[in-house]
Design a protein around this motif. Structure first.
Motif, PDB file in Angstrom:
ATOM      1  N   THR A  98       4.145   8.499  -0.289  1.00  0.00           N
ATOM      2  CA  THR A  98       3.143   8.464   0.770  1.00  0.00           C
ATOM      3  C   THR A  98       3.656   9.201   2.001  1.00  0.00           C
ATOM      4  O   THR A  98       4.772   8.977   2.462  1.00  0.00           O
ATOM      5  CB  THR A  98       2.840   7.010   1.162  1.00  0.00           C
ATOM      6  OG1 THR A  98       2.549   6.271  -0.008  1.00  0.00           O
ATOM      7  CG2 THR A  98       1.629   6.961   2.095  1.00  0.00           C
ATOM      8  N   GLU A  99       2.821  10.110   2.471  1.00  0.00           N
ATOM      9  CA  GLU A  99       3.202  10.876   3.659  1.00  0.00           C
ATOM     10  C   GLU A  99       2.690  10.150   4.882  1.00  0.00           C
ATOM     11  O   GLU A  99       1.769   9.340   4.802  1.00  0.00           O
ATOM     12  CB  GLU A  99       2.563  12.288   3.588  1.00  0.00           C
ATOM     13  CG  GLU A  99       3.193  13.206   2.549  1.00  0.00           C
ATOM     14  CD  GLU A  99       4.657  13.527   2.826  1.00  0.00           C
ATOM     15  OE1 GLU A  99       5.009  13.737   4.024  1.00  0.00           O
ATOM     16  OE2 GLU A  99       5.457  13.550   1.848  1.00  0.00           O
ATOM     17  N   ILE A 100       3.266  10.456   6.017  1.00  0.00           N
ATOM     18  CA  ILE A 100       2.888   9.785   7.248  1.00  0.00           C
ATOM     19  C   ILE A 100       1.420  10.019   7.607  1.00  0.00           C
ATOM     20  O   ILE A 100       0.741   9.169   8.189  1.00  0.00           O
ATOM     21  CB  ILE A 100       3.842  10.201   8.407  1.00  0.00           C
ATOM     22  CG1 ILE A 100       3.723   9.171   9.560  1.00  0.00           C
ATOM     23  CG2 ILE A 100       3.556  11.599   8.907  1.00  0.00           C
ATOM     24  CD1 ILE A 100       4.281   7.855   9.219  1.00  0.00           C
TER      25      ILE A 100
ATOM     26  N   GLY B 287       0.801  -1.219   0.000  1.00  0.00           N
ATOM     27  CA  GLY B 287       0.000   0.000   0.000  1.00  0.00           C
ATOM     28  C   GLY B 287       0.832   1.267   0.000  1.00  0.00           C
ATOM     29  O   GLY B 287       0.338   2.330  -0.363  1.00  0.00           O
ATOM     30  N   LEU B 288       2.064   1.143   0.311  1.00  0.00           N
ATOM     31  CA  LEU B 288       2.891   2.348   0.408  1.00  0.00           C
ATOM     32  C   LEU B 288       3.415   2.737  -0.973  1.00  0.00           C
ATOM     33  O   LEU B 288       3.946   1.878  -1.696  1.00  0.00           O
ATOM     34  CB  LEU B 288       4.083   2.113   1.342  1.00  0.00           C
ATOM     35  CG  LEU B 288       3.879   2.344   2.861  1.00  0.00           C
ATOM     36  CD1 LEU B 288       5.199   2.078   3.568  1.00  0.00           C
ATOM     37  CD2 LEU B 288       3.432   3.763   3.137  1.00  0.00           C
ATOM     38  N   GLY B 289       3.213   3.964  -1.278  1.00  0.00           N
ATOM     39  CA  GLY B 289       3.865   4.473  -2.471  1.00  0.00           C
ATOM     40  C   GLY B 289       5.124   5.215  -2.077  1.00  0.00           C
ATOM     41  O   GLY B 289       5.381   5.404  -0.879  1.00  0.00           O
TER      42      GLY B 289
ATOM     43  N   ALA C 108       9.254   9.903  10.667  1.00  0.00           N
ATOM     44  CA  ALA C 108       7.959  10.035  11.345  1.00  0.00           C
ATOM     45  C   ALA C 108       7.384   8.660  11.628  1.00  0.00           C
ATOM     46  O   ALA C 108       7.652   7.698  10.927  1.00  0.00           O
ATOM     47  CB  ALA C 108       7.008  10.822  10.452  1.00  0.00           C
ATOM     48  N   THR C 109       6.607   8.587  12.715  1.00  0.00           N
ATOM     49  CA  THR C 109       5.968   7.319  13.047  1.00  0.00           C
ATOM     50  C   THR C 109       4.483   7.540  13.236  1.00  0.00           C
ATOM     51  O   THR C 109       4.034   8.626  13.588  1.00  0.00           O
ATOM     52  CB  THR C 109       6.532   6.718  14.340  1.00  0.00           C
ATOM     53  OG1 THR C 109       6.427   7.686  15.383  1.00  0.00           O
ATOM     54  CG2 THR C 109       7.945   6.228  14.182  1.00  0.00           C
TER      55      THR C 109
ATOM     56  N   VAL D 213      -5.244   4.898   6.985  1.00  0.00           N
ATOM     57  CA  VAL D 213      -6.128   3.970   6.306  1.00  0.00           C
ATOM     58  C   VAL D 213      -5.446   2.626   6.162  1.00  0.00           C
ATOM     59  O   VAL D 213      -6.027   1.563   6.390  1.00  0.00           O
ATOM     60  CB  VAL D 213      -6.495   4.531   4.914  1.00  0.00           C
ATOM     61  CG1 VAL D 213      -7.591   3.694   4.276  1.00  0.00           C
ATOM     62  CG2 VAL D 213      -6.903   5.976   5.012  1.00  0.00           C
ATOM     63  N   LEU D 214      -4.180   2.717   5.816  1.00  0.00           N
ATOM     64  CA  LEU D 214      -3.386   1.494   5.645  1.00  0.00           C
ATOM     65  C   LEU D 214      -3.394   0.646   6.921  1.00  0.00           C
ATOM     66  O   LEU D 214      -3.658  -0.560   6.892  1.00  0.00           O
ATOM     67  CB  LEU D 214      -1.945   1.873   5.317  1.00  0.00           C
ATOM     68  CG  LEU D 214      -1.492   1.722   3.870  1.00  0.00           C
ATOM     69  CD1 LEU D 214      -0.069   2.208   3.721  1.00  0.00           C
ATOM     70  CD2 LEU D 214      -1.633   0.283   3.407  1.00  0.00           C
TER      71      LEU D 214
END
Lengths: 226, 469
Positions: free
Chosen positions: B69-71, B64-66, B96-97, B76-77
């Motif tokens: 993709t921002e944190i 799902g990560l592009g 970032a977490t 949704v993921l």
């Protein structure tokens, strides 16, 4: 004639010292060192009192006692080792009239002998004849008859019977009988009375196991019933 | 120290202790191995599962990560992941977490695991966050410079392990107690023969010299029994030999005493013809022959108890009359107190009881003072004869030993010896014992000064006249 005493004792020292003490009483003493000697001496000349040590080599004192008793109603004093053994009863049943335990003081012995002599010689003049059923007692003659037949009693047995007969139906305690017949006080040995009563019953009772004349009153003494 | 304490414990306590210790060690070993194995199995299993779930979830996240993709967009993921209860995902994108639950945030990730993941390796670690046990799995997602962490709580496993621990501990404690009980039982069983030996030894000590042990069924104990019985036999032989010796010596003394008594009497019959010097010598001789005779008679009497030939010749005795007569024959002045009692019938040995009263009165006359009083009474099934005097009494410490043979009192004077044979009170005790009674000394009951010797004998069955002849 003086009183003759036959002493049967195997220890020579005792025999001699006792003879000396008895002679001081004014009696004539004949010594015997064994049962055989004693029987020979007694056959040769009867004594007035016999003193027998039960512990004798050869014929023992009981046998000497029995043999003399068969031949005579002479008073017999026996000397035993201890008062609480069967020796006393056995000696009385063999015919002894009284007993002493070793060591005794000669004074005691002479007192016993005097009591026996008194008994042996008491004739009680004038005492009336007594009758209890088939039993007839003639104190003056020293004779007892059962259904007309004369019964042979020793002097002590006779005294005992007369004592009971003169108190007919009354209970006499052992202590009283001991005192009147043997001259003992309260602390005399009651077995003297019991064994003599037993011997008396074998002579005058038709069935000694179920006495008819001499009755035992439990815890109290004896009585004569007609 | 421990050794000394251990040594002071009884054999049974030690055997019980050893069994308990053994039980404790065994159950500890079993408990430890059970717990360790259970922990390994449960936790490893849980780790494996957590790891495979985490790998699957990481796979989904990676898909799902592009690249851009921002944190902020990963929520949704994360929401779409398969999250079981007690699992906490955490996604790191760049620096970032994003976590789903506060129970597991970036701070909770151990730095060593973070280092491992940043280096491109997957890894897992057990940590404790806020006291809660977690398995943290870290999986790098290198294509997007991200990393997926997932924590799985293992507190249910811990609970199971704790419960198991309590159960194992309980079972261990029970096993220890059971071992102790087993040890106690085994030691008692093993020591039962020793108990019999103890009873036999006590019985021997109490004078039952013919006591023997039964031959044991157990061969291991046969030698103990044999040597115990051997000891008892030689003890019995020895004591009997001594007693017979005393008895035979006394018997042998009777013949010379007869000669002495008769000869002294013959001499006394001629006392008047003697010189004064000879009379004095004769008096000395007479006195000592008399005393010697009394001593030998007492020795003979008491040796009958030692060789076991003393037997009770019981006849019915009225104690009231008996005491009157005893006092009447006494060389001393004695007062009698029988209260309202008229008669008191007992089964007694007259000769021996007479000696009891005479010896007690004699004792009171020699070592007491003032009036001598003999009291007769009864208590339940027992008859009481008490002899009281007005002397200094008997010190408490001497009240037991005074009845021993040749005992020598101190303060109360020379009670127990002196002019007597020294056997008087010992004979009293033996005679009373033969009657099944007891004798003791204490202070007078009315509190005034003086000793009171009390004899208590059972009234007993009054025998039939014919029986005791």
């Amino acid at each position: 004639m003086g009183t003759r005493i036959l002493t049967v004792e195997d220890d020579e020292r005792i025999r001699t010292s006792v003879r000396l003490a008895l002679e001081d009483e004014g009696w004539t003493v004949e010594e015997a060192a064994s049962g055989e000697d004693a029987l020979n001496a007694f056959t040769r000349e009867a004594a007035d009192v016999v003193l027998i040590d039960i512990m004798l080599p050869g014929i023992d004192g009981f046998d000497v006692c029995r043999s003399i008793r068969q031949a005579s109603d002479v008073p017999i004093v026996m000397v035993t080792a201890r008062a609480d053994t069967h020796d006393v009863v056995a000696g009385l049943e063999a015919g002894a009239d009284d007993y002493l335990t070793k060591p005794f003081a000669p004074k005691e012995l002479s007192a016993r002998i005097r009591a026996l002599l008194r008994r042996a010689r008491s004739t009680e003049p004038g005492a009336p004849q007594m009758v209890f059923g088939d039993l007839e007692i003639i104190p003056e003659e020293g004779v007892v008859r059962l259904t007309g037949t004369e019964v042979h009693l020793t002097k002590t047995e006779f005294r005992l019977l007369v004592e009971l007969a003169t108190n007919p139906g009354r209970v006499l305690s052992r202590e009283v009988l001991l005192e009147r017949v043997w001259g003992y006080g309260y602390f005399g040995d009651g077995r003297l009375v019991d064994v003599h009563i037993r011997r008396l019953r074998t002579k005058i009772e038709p069935d000694p196991a179920n006495p008819r004349y001499v009755i035992t009153i439990r815890g109290l003494g004896y009585k004569l019933q007609s | 120290m421990i050794r000394r304490l251990w040594g002071r414990l009884g054999l049974r306590a030690r055997i019980t202790g050893l069994y308990a210790l053994g039980g404790l060690l065994l159950s500890l070993a079993i408990a430890l191995s059970t717990l360790t194995l259970a922990r390994q199995n449960l936790i490893e299993d849980r780790e494996e599962r957590a790891f495979s779930v985490a790998v699957r979830n990481a796979q989904r996240v990676e898909n799902g990560l592009g690249a851009e993709t921002e944190i902020e967009d990963v929520g949704v993921l994360l929401d779409n992941l398969t999250i079981t209860e007690g699992s906490f995902p955490l996604l790191q994108v760049g620096d970032a977490t994003r976590a789903l639950d506060q129970a597991f945030d970036a701070d909770a990730v151990p730095s060593s695991l973070r280092g491992l993941v940043e280096a491109g390796d997957a890894g897992r670690m057990r940590v404790r966050v806020n006291g809660r046990p977690l398995i943290v799995t870290g999986i790098p997602i290198p294509d997007t410079a991200a990393a997926y962490y997932e924590a799985a709580a293992t507190d249910d496993v811990e609970d199971v392990l704790n419960t198991l621990g309590i159960i194992v501990l309980g079972v261990g404690a029970a096993a220890t107690l059971l071992s102790a009980a087993l040890g106690s039982w085994a030691s008692r069983r093993a020591l039962t023969p020793l108990g019999e030996v103890r009873l036999a030894a006590e019985s021997l000590a109490a004078g039952e010299l013919d006591t023997r042990l039964d031959p044991p069924a157990d061969a291991d104990l046969a030698s103990l029994t044999a040597s115990f019985n051997g000891m008892a036999r030689s003890l019995e032989d020895r004591i009997e030999r001594d007693a017979r010796f005393a008895s035979e010596v006394s018997h042998e003394l009777r013949s010379p005493l007869m000669t002495l008594n008769a000869s002294v009497e013959v001499l006394n019959n001629n006392r008047d013809s003697m010189s004064e010097r000879n009379q004095t010598a004769l008096d000395l001789l007479t006195g000592d022959v008399t005393r010697f005779t009394a001593l030998v008679e007492d020795l003979l009497e008491i040796s009958r108890y030692d060789v076991g030939t003393a037997s009770l010749r019981a006849e019915p005795i009225d104690l009231v009359e008996f005491v009157r007569q005893s006092v009447h024959h006494s060389p001393y002045k004695v007062v009698i107190n029988v209260g309202a009692l008229q008669h008191l019938l007992v089964a007694g040995d007259k000769r021996r009881l007479a000696q009891v009263v005479a010896n007690l009165v004699d004792n009171a006359a020699k070592y007491g003072a003032g009036e001598i009083r003999v009291v007769v009474g009864h208590e339940d099934e027992s008859a009481i004869i008490a002899v009281e005097d007005e002397g200094p009494g008997v010190p408490e410490a001497e009240r037991g030993v005074i009845f021993e043979r040749f005992s020598r009192g101190s303060a109360g004077g020379r009670r127990g010896h002196g002019t007597g044979s020294g056997l008087g009170l010992a004979l009293v005790a033996e005679h009373v014992g033969l009657h099944g009674g007891e004798v003791w000394v204490d202070d007078r009951l009315d509190g005034s000064e003086g000793a009171r010797f009390t004899v208590r004998i059972p009234i007993g069955d009054i025998p039939d006249d014919e029986e005791w002849a």
